[in-house]
Write a protein that holds these residues in place. Structure first.
Motif, PDB file in Angstrom:
ATOM      1  N   GLY A   1       0.807  -1.216   0.000  1.00 50.34           N
ATOM      2  CA  GLY A   1       0.000   0.000   0.000  1.00 50.34           C
ATOM      3  C   GLY A   1       0.835   1.259   0.000  1.00 50.34           C
ATOM      4  O   GLY A   1       0.528   2.236  -0.698  1.00 50.34           O
ATOM      5  N   ARG A   2       1.912   1.250   0.769  1.00 52.18           N
ATOM      6  CA  ARG A   2       2.810   2.412   0.836  1.00 52.18           C
ATOM      7  C   ARG A   2       3.506   2.618  -0.505  1.00 52.18           C
ATOM      8  O   ARG A   2       3.625   3.740  -0.999  1.00 52.18           O
ATOM      9  N   GLU A   3       3.960   1.512  -1.111  1.00 50.31           N
ATOM     10  CA  GLU A   3       4.613   1.598  -2.416  1.00 50.31           C
ATOM     11  C   GLU A   3       3.615   2.042  -3.487  1.00 50.31           C
ATOM     12  O   GLU A   3       3.958   2.796  -4.398  1.00 50.31           O
ATOM     13  N   LEU A   4       2.368   1.588  -3.356  1.00 52.20           N
ATOM     14  CA  LEU A   4       1.344   1.975  -4.322  1.00 52.20           C
ATOM     15  C   LEU A   4       1.069   3.472  -4.251  1.00 52.20           C
ATOM     16  O   LEU A   4       0.966   4.144  -5.287  1.00 52.20           O
ATOM     17  N   LEU A   5       0.969   4.000  -3.046  1.00 51.46           N
ATOM     18  CA  LEU A   5       0.743   5.439  -2.899  1.00 51.46           C
ATOM     19  C   LEU A   5       1.882   6.226  -3.531  1.00 51.46           C
ATOM     20  O   LEU A   5       1.651   7.202  -4.258  1.00 51.46           O
ATOM     21  N   ASN A   6       3.114   5.809  -3.281  1.00 52.27           N
ATOM     22  CA  ASN A   6       4.266   6.485  -3.884  1.00 52.27           C
ATOM     23  C   ASN A   6       4.204   6.416  -5.408  1.00 52.27           C
ATOM     24  O   ASN A   6       4.533   7.389  -6.101  1.00 52.27           O
ATOM     25  N   THR A   7       3.782   5.266  -5.920  1.00 50.64           N
ATOM     26  CA  THR A   7       3.666   5.093  -7.369  1.00 50.64           C
ATOM     27  C   THR A   7       2.624   6.039  -7.947  1.00 50.64           C
ATOM     28  O   THR A   7       2.867   6.720  -8.945  1.00 50.64           O
ATOM     29  N   LEU A   8       1.450   6.095  -7.326  1.00 44.15           N
ATOM     30  CA  LEU A   8       0.373   6.946  -7.827  1.00 44.15           C
ATOM     31  C   LEU A   8       0.747   8.427  -7.755  1.00 44.15           C
ATOM     32  O   LEU A   8       0.385   9.208  -8.632  1.00 44.15           O
ATOM     33  N   LEU A   9       1.478   8.791  -6.697  1.00 47.27           N
ATOM     34  CA  LEU A   9       1.896  10.187  -6.555  1.00 47.27           C
ATOM     35  C   LEU A   9       2.938  10.576  -7.602  1.00 47.27           C
ATOM     36  O   LEU A   9       3.090  11.749  -7.929  1.00 47.27           O
ATOM     37  N   SER A  10       3.638   9.590  -8.132  1.00 44.24           N
ATOM     38  CA  SER A  10       4.659   9.871  -9.148  1.00 44.24           C
ATOM     39  C   SER A  10       4.065   9.994 -10.551  1.00 44.24           C
ATOM     40  O   SER A  10       4.765  10.348 -11.498  1.00 44.24           O
ATOM     41  N   LYS A  11       2.774   9.670 -10.676  1.00 46.57           N
ATOM     42  CA  LYS A  11       2.082   9.758 -11.972  1.00 46.57           C
ATOM     43  C   LYS A  11       1.084  10.920 -11.940  1.00 46.57           C
ATOM     44  O   LYS A  11       0.754  11.441 -10.885  1.00 46.57           O
ATOM     45  N   ASP A  12       0.575  11.273 -13.105  1.00 47.82           N
ATOM     46  CA  ASP A  12      -0.451  12.310 -13.166  1.00 47.82           C
ATOM     47  C   ASP A  12      -1.802  11.728 -13.606  1.00 47.82           C
ATOM     48  O   ASP A  12      -2.683  12.441 -14.076  1.00 47.82           O
ATOM     49  N   HIS A  13      -1.957  10.416 -13.455  1.00 44.25           N
ATOM     50  CA  HIS A  13      -3.167   9.728 -13.909  1.00 44.25           C
ATOM     51  C   HIS A  13      -4.390  10.090 -13.063  1.00 44.25           C
ATOM     52  O   HIS A  13      -5.497  10.187 -13.579  1.00 44.25           O
ATOM     53  N   TYR A  14      -4.168  10.283 -11.745  1.00 45.59           N
ATOM     54  CA  TYR A  14      -5.281  10.564 -10.839  1.00 45.59           C
ATOM     55  C   TYR A  14      -5.258  12.003 -10.339  1.00 45.59           C
ATOM     56  O   TYR A  14      -4.218  12.503  -9.916  1.00 45.59           O
ATOM     57  N   ALA A  15      -6.427  12.619 -10.366  1.00 52.93           N
ATOM     58  CA  ALA A  15      -6.560  13.977  -9.834  1.00 52.93           C
ATOM     59  C   ALA A  15      -6.745  13.932  -8.325  1.00 52.93           C
ATOM     60  O   ALA A  15      -6.454  14.910  -7.625  1.00 52.93           O
ATOM     61  N   LYS A  16      -7.214  12.795  -7.818  1.00 51.23           N
ATOM     62  CA  LYS A  16      -7.486  12.656  -6.385  1.00 51.23           C
ATOM     63  C   LYS A  16      -7.161  11.237  -5.948  1.00 51.23           C
ATOM     64  O   LYS A  16      -7.444  10.276  -6.658  1.00 51.23           O
ATOM     65  N   ILE A  17      -6.535  11.127  -4.776  1.00 52.88           N
ATOM     66  CA  ILE A  17      -6.224   9.824  -4.178  1.00 52.88           C
ATOM     67  C   ILE A  17      -6.838   9.798  -2.788  1.00 52.88           C
ATOM     68  O   ILE A  17      -6.401  10.529  -1.893  1.00 52.88           O
ATOM     69  N   LEU A  18      -7.860   8.991  -2.613  1.00 51.86           N
ATOM     70  CA  LEU A  18      -8.558   8.881  -1.335  1.00 51.86           C
ATOM     71  C   LEU A  18      -7.944   7.752  -0.519  1.00 51.86           C
ATOM     72  O   LEU A  18      -7.933   6.595  -0.945  1.00 51.86           O
ATOM     73  N   ILE A  19      -7.420   8.091   0.651  1.00 48.09           N
ATOM     74  CA  ILE A  19      -6.819   7.107   1.547  1.00 48.09           C
ATOM     75  C   ILE A  19      -7.817   6.801   2.657  1.00 48.09           C
ATOM     76  O   ILE A  19      -8.196   7.691   3.428  1.00 48.09           O
ATOM     77  N   VAL A  20      -8.221   5.542   2.742  1.00 50.49           N
ATOM     78  CA  VAL A  20      -9.161   5.107   3.777  1.00 50.49           C
ATOM     79  C   VAL A  20      -8.398   4.255   4.781  1.00 50.49           C
ATOM     80  O   VAL A  20      -7.802   3.234   4.415  1.00 50.49           O
TER      81      VAL A  20
END
Length: 235
Positions: A16-35
């Protein structure tokens, strides 16, 4: 795609931590909701946090919405302390999340981190619970269900796991004697799983797919996902 939202449950774990870092390194998502149960304490204008009590997850349904759901929840018997608690984290919570996703008008893909060897009929409790969850999700008829089955996960964990550390040592020793594709099933980096999850979810591939370690490593290396029936089983 501009305006898309990703949701991560289990963002404090290895994958999960690696996934968040991956998503933050891309511009694919305008919003990342962490539950999660507690704040991840990472500042980024795309991150939105929702602190929940997972035993009452349905109460937060109106606040939970995303295009791509990433479920990275998982525990160990040592942490859970009982089979009941383990089952709650590794089966009940992911199923509740899937039900919320299914009712979400935005929902497109459900991405689950499971385990290599997951089998509902297994005599091993861990593998059995993982397998039961996979089977239950398949029966829901989700438009796109991607199940990732990593083998031994490599990467930093805040909690020391003696058997896992011993396995990592064995992997480093015996890797000199294992050749070909068999080595790729021995261990996989959490970062590779995360990269594969992103590229698979962003591909818009429909149906039910099982992603094994070798395929995830290939996707992470090439940074693209193309469906291959020899590597990803469609149920």
């Amino acid at each position: 795609m501009a305006g898309k939202t990703a949701l991560i449950v289990g963002a404090t774990g290895l994958v999960g931590r690696e996934l968040l870092n991956t998503l933050l390194s891309k511009d694919h998502y305008a919003k990342i909701l962490i539950v999660g149960r507690r704040s991840i304490e990472i500042k980024d204008n795309r991150i939105e946090e929702l602190i929940v009590n997972f035993d009452e997850l349905e109460k937060y349904q109106s606040q939970i919405s995303a295009h791509d759901y990433y479920c990275c929840l998982g525990t160990t018997m040592a942490q859970a302390k009982s089979k009941e608690a383990f089952y709650r984290v590794d089966f009940t919570y992911p199923m509740e999340l899937a039900k919320i996703a299914q009712a979400d008008p935005q929902f497109e893909t459900f991405n689950l981190v499971s385990a290599y060897g997951a089998n509902a009929q297994s005599g091993l409790f861990y593998n059995s619970v993982k397998g039961q969850l996979e089977e239950a999700l398949k029966e829901m008829g989700l438009p796109a269900l991607h199940i990732y089955q990593p083998s031994l996960l490599l990467g930093y964990r805040p909690h020391f796991r003696i058997w896992e550390e011993m396995a990592k040592l064995a992997s480093s020793i015996f890797s000199f004697f294992i050749i070909g594709s068999r080595l790729r099933f021995w261990a996989i980096k959490g970062s590779q799983v995360a990269e594969a999850m992103f590229y698979v979810a962003s591909s818009d591939e429909k149906g039910i797919h099982i992603h094994k370690p070798l395929e995830m490593q290939r996707i992470a290396r090439k940074k693209e996902y193309t469906f291959d029936s020899s590597r990803s089983k469609v149920a």
